[in-house]
Design a protein around this motif. Structure first.
Motif, short mmCIF file in Angstrom:
data_model
loop_
_atom_site.label_atom_id
_atom_site.label_comp_id
_atom_site.label_asym_id
_atom_site.label_seq_id
_atom_site.Cartn_x
_atom_site.Cartn_y
_atom_site.Cartn_z
N SER A 5 0.85 -1.20 0.00
CA SER A 5 0.00 0.00 0.00
C SER A 5 0.88 1.24 0.00
O SER A 5 2.09 1.17 0.18
CB SER A 5 -0.87 0.00 1.25
N PHE A 6 0.21 2.38 -0.21
CA PHE A 6 0.95 3.64 -0.23
C PHE A 6 1.67 3.82 1.10
O PHE A 6 2.85 4.16 1.14
CB PHE A 6 -0.04 4.79 -0.46
N ASP A 7 0.95 3.58 2.18
CA ASP A 7 1.55 3.72 3.51
C ASP A 7 2.79 2.85 3.65
O ASP A 7 3.82 3.30 4.14
CB ASP A 7 0.53 3.33 4.60
N GLN A 8 2.68 1.60 3.23
CA GLN A 8 3.81 0.68 3.35
C GLN A 8 5.03 1.17 2.58
O GLN A 8 6.17 1.06 3.03
CB GLN A 8 3.41 -0.71 2.85
N ARG A 9 4.77 1.74 1.41
CA ARG A 9 5.90 2.24 0.61
C ARG A 9 6.55 3.44 1.30
O ARG A 9 7.77 3.60 1.28
CB ARG A 9 5.42 2.62 -0.79
N VAL A 10 5.72 4.28 1.91
CA VAL A 10 6.25 5.44 2.63
C VAL A 10 7.13 4.96 3.78
O VAL A 10 8.26 5.41 3.94
CB VAL A 10 5.11 6.31 3.19
N TYR A 11 6.61 4.01 4.56
CA TYR A 11 7.36 3.50 5.70
C TYR A 11 8.68 2.87 5.27
O TYR A 11 9.71 3.08 5.89
CB TYR A 11 6.53 2.49 6.49
N ALA A 12 8.64 2.09 4.19
CA ALA A 12 9.84 1.42 3.71
C ALA A 12 10.90 2.44 3.30
O ALA A 12 12.09 2.24 3.55
CB ALA A 12 9.49 0.51 2.53
N MET A 13 10.45 3.53 2.69
CA MET A 13 11.40 4.55 2.24
C MET A 13 11.96 5.34 3.41
O MET A 13 13.15 5.60 3.50
CB MET A 13 10.70 5.49 1.25
N VAL A 14 11.08 5.71 4.34
CA VAL A 14 11.52 6.48 5.50
C VAL A 14 12.51 5.67 6.33
O VAL A 14 13.43 6.22 6.93
CB VAL A 14 10.31 6.89 6.37
N ARG A 15 12.31 4.36 6.33
CA ARG A 15 13.23 3.50 7.09
C ARG A 15 14.66 3.59 6.53
O ARG A 15 15.61 3.25 7.23
CB ARG A 15 12.77 2.04 7.01
N ARG A 16 14.78 4.04 5.28
CA ARG A 16 16.11 4.12 4.66
C ARG A 16 16.83 5.43 4.95
O ARG A 16 17.96 5.63 4.53
CB ARG A 16 15.97 3.93 3.15
N SER A 52 7.46 3.68 17.07
CA SER A 52 7.59 2.91 15.84
C SER A 52 9.05 2.78 15.42
O SER A 52 9.85 3.66 15.70
CB SER A 52 6.80 3.62 14.73
N PRO A 53 9.40 1.68 14.76
CA PRO A 53 10.78 1.48 14.27
C PRO A 53 11.06 2.40 13.08
O PRO A 53 12.20 2.59 12.70
CB PRO A 53 10.80 0.01 13.87
N VAL A 54 9.99 2.97 12.51
CA VAL A 54 10.16 3.89 11.39
C VAL A 54 10.61 5.25 11.90
O VAL A 54 9.95 5.84 12.76
CB VAL A 54 8.83 4.06 10.62
N PRO A 55 11.74 5.75 11.42
CA PRO A 55 12.27 7.06 11.85
C PRO A 55 11.48 8.22 11.27
O PRO A 55 12.03 9.06 10.57
CB PRO A 55 13.71 7.02 11.37
#
Length: 113
Positions: A5-16, A52-55
DNA sequence: AGAATGACGCTGA
DNA sequence: TTCAGCGCCATTC
């Protein structure tokens, strides 16, 4: 398989986004192929359950300032604390030296080298 | 379905 | 540099 989902893609990118680096909402949007959807990035982060582990705190607006609003119910001030903890100077109005800490997003993979 | 809302961004004054 | 105005688009009412 279900597409992320859009949210998941955002989280994955922010994690980087590395520690002590900053990205803008627009930057994240563009990095996941959603140019112009900066606001949606903000909403995605708003839906993030804390802690959250997402920064998420490493994402600020293009003006180099934390987006303060009552609707965040304090997460904006938490963001300021987290950034200070990483060594990034943030003044009382949430402004920070974006240029010195700006994250360089991963480029789209070239078709064939 | 239509209107209002918002963790945004760019432009011009 | 600060500020208002406008474009943007998913979410919410």
């Amino acid at each position: 398989m279900e597409l992320p989902s859009f949210d998941q893609r955002v989280y994955a990118m922010v994690r980087r986004i590395p520690r002590a680096r900053l990205a803008t909402y627009g930057q994240v949007a563009e990095a996941i192929g959603a140019y112009g959807c900066a606001r949606q990035v903000g909403w995605a982060l708003r839906r993030l359950p804390l802690p959250s582990p997402v920064p998420w705190h490493r994402v600020v607006n293009a003006r180099g300032q934390i987006s303060f609003t009552p609707s965040r119910e304090g997460s904006d001030w938490i963001q300021r604390e987290l950034l200070l903890a990483e060594g990034i100077p943030v003044d009382a109005e949430g402004r920070l030296p974006l240029g010195r800490y700006l994250w360089v997003p991963p480029l789209d993979p070239p078709p064939l080298g």
